[in-house]
Design a protein around this motif. Sequence first.
Motif, short mmCIF file in Angstrom:
data_model
loop_
_atom_site.label_atom_id
_atom_site.label_comp_id
_atom_site.label_asym_id
_atom_site.label_seq_id
_atom_site.Cartn_x
_atom_site.Cartn_y
_atom_site.Cartn_z
N ASN A 1 6.20 -11.74 10.89
CA ASN A 1 4.90 -11.12 10.60
C ASN A 1 3.75 -12.04 11.02
O ASN A 1 3.53 -13.06 10.39
N GLN B 1 0.88 -1.18 0.00
CA GLN B 1 0.00 0.00 0.00
C GLN B 1 0.91 1.22 0.00
O GLN B 1 2.01 1.16 0.55
N ARG C 1 1.00 -4.68 14.07
CA ARG C 1 1.78 -4.18 12.94
C ARG C 1 0.86 -3.88 11.79
O ARG C 1 -0.32 -4.24 11.84
N LYS D 1 9.75 -1.08 8.62
CA LYS D 1 11.17 -0.76 8.35
C LYS D 1 11.72 -1.66 7.24
O LYS D 1 12.46 -1.20 6.39
N THR D 2 11.31 -2.94 7.25
CA THR D 2 11.79 -3.84 6.20
C THR D 2 11.29 -3.35 4.85
O THR D 2 12.02 -3.35 3.85
N ARG E 1 4.68 -8.34 17.10
CA ARG E 1 4.41 -9.37 16.08
C ARG E 1 2.98 -9.27 15.56
O ARG E 1 2.70 -9.62 14.43
N GLN F 1 0.54 -10.66 11.79
CA GLN F 1 -0.60 -9.75 11.97
C GLN F 1 -1.92 -10.40 11.60
O GLN F 1 -2.98 -9.81 11.83
N ARG G 1 7.65 -8.44 -2.83
CA ARG G 1 7.19 -7.04 -2.80
C ARG G 1 7.95 -6.14 -3.77
O ARG G 1 7.45 -5.13 -4.20
N GLN H 1 6.16 5.69 4.91
CA GLN H 1 7.20 4.82 4.34
C GLN H 1 7.79 5.45 3.07
O GLN H 1 8.99 5.42 2.85
#
Length: 886
Positions: A492, A153, A520, A183-184, A517, A494, A222, A158
């Motif tokens: 991850n 998104q 997020r 951050k990743t 974890r 979420q 991604r 970011q």
Amino acid sequence: MSEFRVGQRYLSETETEMGLGLITQAEGRHITVMFPANGEVRLYAAQEAPLVRYLLQDGQQGKHADGWTFIIEELSEAAGIVTYHGKREDTQEQVTVPEPQLSYQIDNNPALTRLLAGQSERLDMYQLRCEANQHIAAYQNSEVAGLLGVRTQLLPHQLYIAKTVSDRYHPRVLLADEVGLGKTIEAGMIIKRRLMTDRSQRVLVVVPESLMHQWLIEMRRRFALSFTLFDEERCEQAAEDTDNPFLTEQHIIVSSDFIKEPKWQSALSDADFDLLVIDEAHHLQPDADEFAQVKALCESIPGLLLLTATPEQEGSEGHFLRLQLLDPDRFSDYEAFLKEQEHYKELAEQAESVTDDKKLDELLDKYGTGRVMFRNRRADIGGFPERRFHAIELPEFTPDEDMPWWMDDPRVDWLISHIKENRNSKALLICKTAEQVLDLSEALRVLAGVQAATFHEGMTLTERDRSAAFFASEEDGSPILLCSEIGSEGRNFQFVSQLVLFDLPTNPDLLEQRIGRLDRIGQQNTIDIYLPYNAGSNEAILLPWYEQGMNAFRQCNAIGRKLYDAFGNFIETAIEKRQPLSDDIIQQTQELSEAWRELNKQGHDKLQAMNACRPEQAERIIEHINTDSDVDTVADFMLAFWDRFGVNNEVLDENRWFIRASEHMRIPGLPGLPEDGITVTFDRVTALNFEDVDFLSWDHPMVQAALEFLSSDDFGSTCVAQMKNTAIPAGAWFLELDFTNTVAAPAKTAVQEFCPQGNLRLLLDSQGRELSDKVSRELLDQQASFLDKKTARQILKQLRGPAQDLIHGAQEQARRWQEDLISDQRAKISDTLQRELTRLEALKDVNPSVRESEIEALKEREATLLTAIEQPQLSLTAIRILVNNH
Ligand SMILES: Nc1ncnc2c1ncn2[C@@H]1O[C@H](COP(=O)(O)OP(=O)(O)OP(=O)(O)O)[C@@H](O)[C@H]1O
């Protein structure tokens, strides 16, 4: 055939890249042609030889085999061999050049050579080539290249960081957004943009072993970025064939433990990486033996991104020393750094009144963590789900030494009931050790028949990923994942909304990581945090400190570690003595935490927020991305490309296509196109909804390859077409020329930033009048139609000479255009880099925070760019002749 004579010069119609050929034998029905460009000698049947006679005309430029050029004034012919008479351009001497003495390099413009050889390509191929050239120039001019095709998104906080950081020449920053804010993703965007704009070439990513696969997959999924995992085994293997294993790949991921190995230190430092990314950087412990090695590595690589959500997890001094890794001169004195923080409030007030972005940068530059640290906070971003906390007090428990502890620990009973009561939802359980995980897994299996997924350091990377997938599976997945502390970082989860804390860490930052974890980006539900604890346990001691003291479960807790520094002694003693913390300590914790939060709110947080995201700029970046990645434009181009190049494309629905190579592929292959095909989309939302669909944008390797094929090869470079326009006389003809200007410079200078490809289109009538302003390409395309090859060749035969004359004149015009362009680019290089230099030098006067090497690098970049720009490359990339035929 008598028309062929030894010494005559010919072009191959089909392989113009072989340059100018020379007839070496012409006897009987065969001729032999030598092509000096590649040393090939070809034998042809004289009647069918695919050759075109190469003849120049007066006024044109010729090139002698010795390299000098001359302007032709007169031609003579004897025994079929033409001799050119004219004036040398360098010495102005009169010269006589028989055609055998012409250079085999006739022109560095393949399009012109093809035109002379009588080649005409399909109209649609020509159009596609011109389009590709426009897209390349647009891409290189785009301010958001590399950010167009991220499968995420478009979140302002970011993108602001991604653009700001990636645009710095050698970024050295700390990405410290609160846990789970991306951050990743930010690092991935920075890497992608830097690679796509040539700002970086070689990237090394260092992550805890437990996150290596996740990084590999995130980068591919991604950002369409291919990384390779390196470990001891891989290095050993590569070292058998090469001196430096790390030079065998461009983008490498290694584990944090791996870089601590002295064995590979020098190879890593010598591998010419230009960007180093270290995830979970709080683990870099200044007092650890291997810190010196990490430091050396950080010093050897010009770009450095440190990632941590909890920069002060290991204390404030550790944080300072990591900042020092980024910029050793700026962060040279810890005491001064602490003192500076006392003035953050005033500085924030001062900064708030500054409206000009550049001035604000200057202010932030001069103080504190300035522009080195980026920290976004949930409170500033908004829209995150609520956290609910449930502390479940259970009876006291003393393990029976003869029995496994889990047989009668009340927490296990609670856990089993919890799983049973929440059959339809999944829970993540985190505890300290791998042993506990194994015991709990056994307990659930034996006591309740529940097969739990597990995640701990005793498992291999593949086992961990498989286990995480088993947990994530919606149909037959496990209801619970039991994680040791390694699962509390980076992963991850979420898609889960229940967290069970089976114990509590004493370090508040670890608690923050655990909760992160679930809390997020992407979390859709309210988060339920459960703490089942036994009366009298460590958890019972810590609970009031965390809950009443600092409200650590329900809100993000940036000051936790500082509170631990203040009260750690009391906590350790209380745990040792198994005594509750006094009300007084809880009270003091509460007061201090409120005071610090307030202080941060007024100073520190405000300054960080100003650096981490400027909403207006962020919105502009998003607008740019939306404009420059217009879905229809990419889709139209790729669909046309696939059609012309033999890639089958089947429409699956409005937004998805299935593509597969056909037997008629005109190119050997396309990156990202597997043999059995692939589903693709051009639409970001579809890409986000369907994980298995490739997201094609200008950034995607397949789209880039299509652009590259069309621009670097000869596809569509020459075309003869007809037009039907009754307003102009039949037989009138036009010449459309496409020039490009490029500047080649060493990759490290990131030349594209200043010298993106420039395109010039000229449209000339047969009298040489320039009409491009009056008649657009689109208008011409509407009138143009296909001409069969034979007619095209006949027309070319007739118009080759006059067209060549016009091209000659047009090249002059293009050179003038090029000079203007280059002079603008030259000015931009000097302006920008001089401004940057002045900024750094001014900053250096205020505090000794700027590295001399940074200033030197800047000066060197400017010098290299200014040298490179003296030799720009002008190419004639496409030629179209249009003949009016009504
Ligand atoms: N822009 C985005 N669009 C879609 N998903 C996103 C976006 N940003 C982050 N996410 C998802 O949110 C989660 C958190 O992102 P990420 O792992 O980058 O955060 P982080 O700050 O590195 O986390 P941690 O602090 O735990 O290391 C990931 O699952 C990521 O894929």
